[in-house]
Write an enzyme that holds these catalytic residues in place. Sequence first.
Site, PDB file in Angstrom:
ATOM      1  CG  HIS A 257       0.441 -98.427   5.339  1.00  0.00           C
ATOM      2  ND1 HIS A 257       0.014 -97.182   5.732  1.00  0.00           N
ATOM      3  CD2 HIS A 257       1.802 -98.342   5.296  1.00  0.00           C
ATOM      4  CE1 HIS A 257       1.047 -96.394   5.928  1.00  0.00           C
ATOM      5  NE2 HIS A 257       2.135 -97.080   5.666  1.00  0.00           N
ATOM      6  CG  HIS A 385      10.367 -99.347   2.403  1.00  0.00           C
ATOM      7  ND1 HIS A 385       9.466-100.004   3.212  1.00  0.00           N
ATOM      8  CD2 HIS A 385      10.310 -98.050   2.776  1.00  0.00           C
ATOM      9  CE1 HIS A 385       8.884 -99.149   4.024  1.00  0.00           C
ATOM     10  NE2 HIS A 385       9.379 -97.952   3.784  1.00  0.00           N
TER      11      HIS A 385
END
Length: 399
Positions: A257, A385
């Site tokens: 993150h 992703h």
Amino acid sequence: MTDTFDTSHATDPAWLRSHRRAVLDFYYPTCMDEERGGYVAQLDEQTGEVYDPDSKHLVATCRFVVNFCRAARDDGPDWALAAAEHGVDFLLTHHRDEETGGYHWLLDGTDPVDERRSPYGHAFVLLALAEATTVGIDGAREALDETYALVERHFWEADENLCRSELDADWEPVEPYRGQNANMHMCEAHLAAHDATDDERYLERANAIARRLTVDLAGETDGRIWEHYTADWDPDMEYNVEQKAHQFRPWGYQPGHHAEWAKLLTELSDRVDEKWPLTRAEELFAVAIAEGWDAEHGGFYYTHNLDGEPIVADKYGWPVAEAIGAAAVLAEATGEDVYQVWYDRLWEYAVENLVAPGGNWYSKLTEENEYVDTDEGPAVEPGYHPIGACEAALQSFDA
């Protein structure tokens, strides 16, 4: 394992498009549910065989739409636009509750089995509709604005410049928890919505969320991004301390993150006349590398504790993909060689360890980079992703 990857390919637009196509081809056409609509995301990562034809997760539906729209917008296969339209129709017809306007978290076929209203899920609805708007899918722009209003009405906490957490099917609170992850994806979605519409309210919202989380709240945790908060947006250092490997809310710092925020902040810096987003992007990328990268085996530890020691040492694919995207946009934005070095290193690790023979990416590896079977429960990662990594790289190296 493959031979050492030739990193000169990683900045070649033709190679990036080929890699994106390989990911798409792994899922399509198997993912297309022609009988009930929508997509089947539950494909065995090694064989490509469907292991659950019925579960339809909101996040997976939206991510498929994003993948196909991005391909359609960039000279992708001729079936990409129709595949995206197929998903948008299912999203608006079956995930969406016609009575309340909210989106169901999980369906069994077309029947809702989990009707919670998730800000994380609604962030991906915004993102999918923004991407669908860019390729001209009918009804996408109207649904995008309607979803913005829905988020504004039910999730947005104006005093905090952030979104609250889960609500039930009647929009009533179900927990006092507040989380950064859903808000990070809200930032991502609003950036995409601004790109799709040129509507400044989307950019203003993305900027507000980013500053609140990566500057104000991160200032309380030594500049790092903590995941979990109380209803008053105080860091909750005890939340899920006994569930350190939780799928959506693990305890500890997540290097992935930090890298993802580095990418988003760099993209934000290109859209606003402010210096702090790029400064924070570089700082957060440095934290991800310094505290999350496994110097011995490669890859990012999933989580680490307050002292930088690994908690969950498994390696997931998505943090590497997000770091590739971050390194690409940072290399373009700053001109600094260090980001190109990491971009090459990350791709080399990915190709040698994460890219499966079928062209898809493995979701999870052990600390020593051995494959881990994750074929259980509804899937939420249909190549989103790695395709996002290619998208960021193409924007940076195919100018």
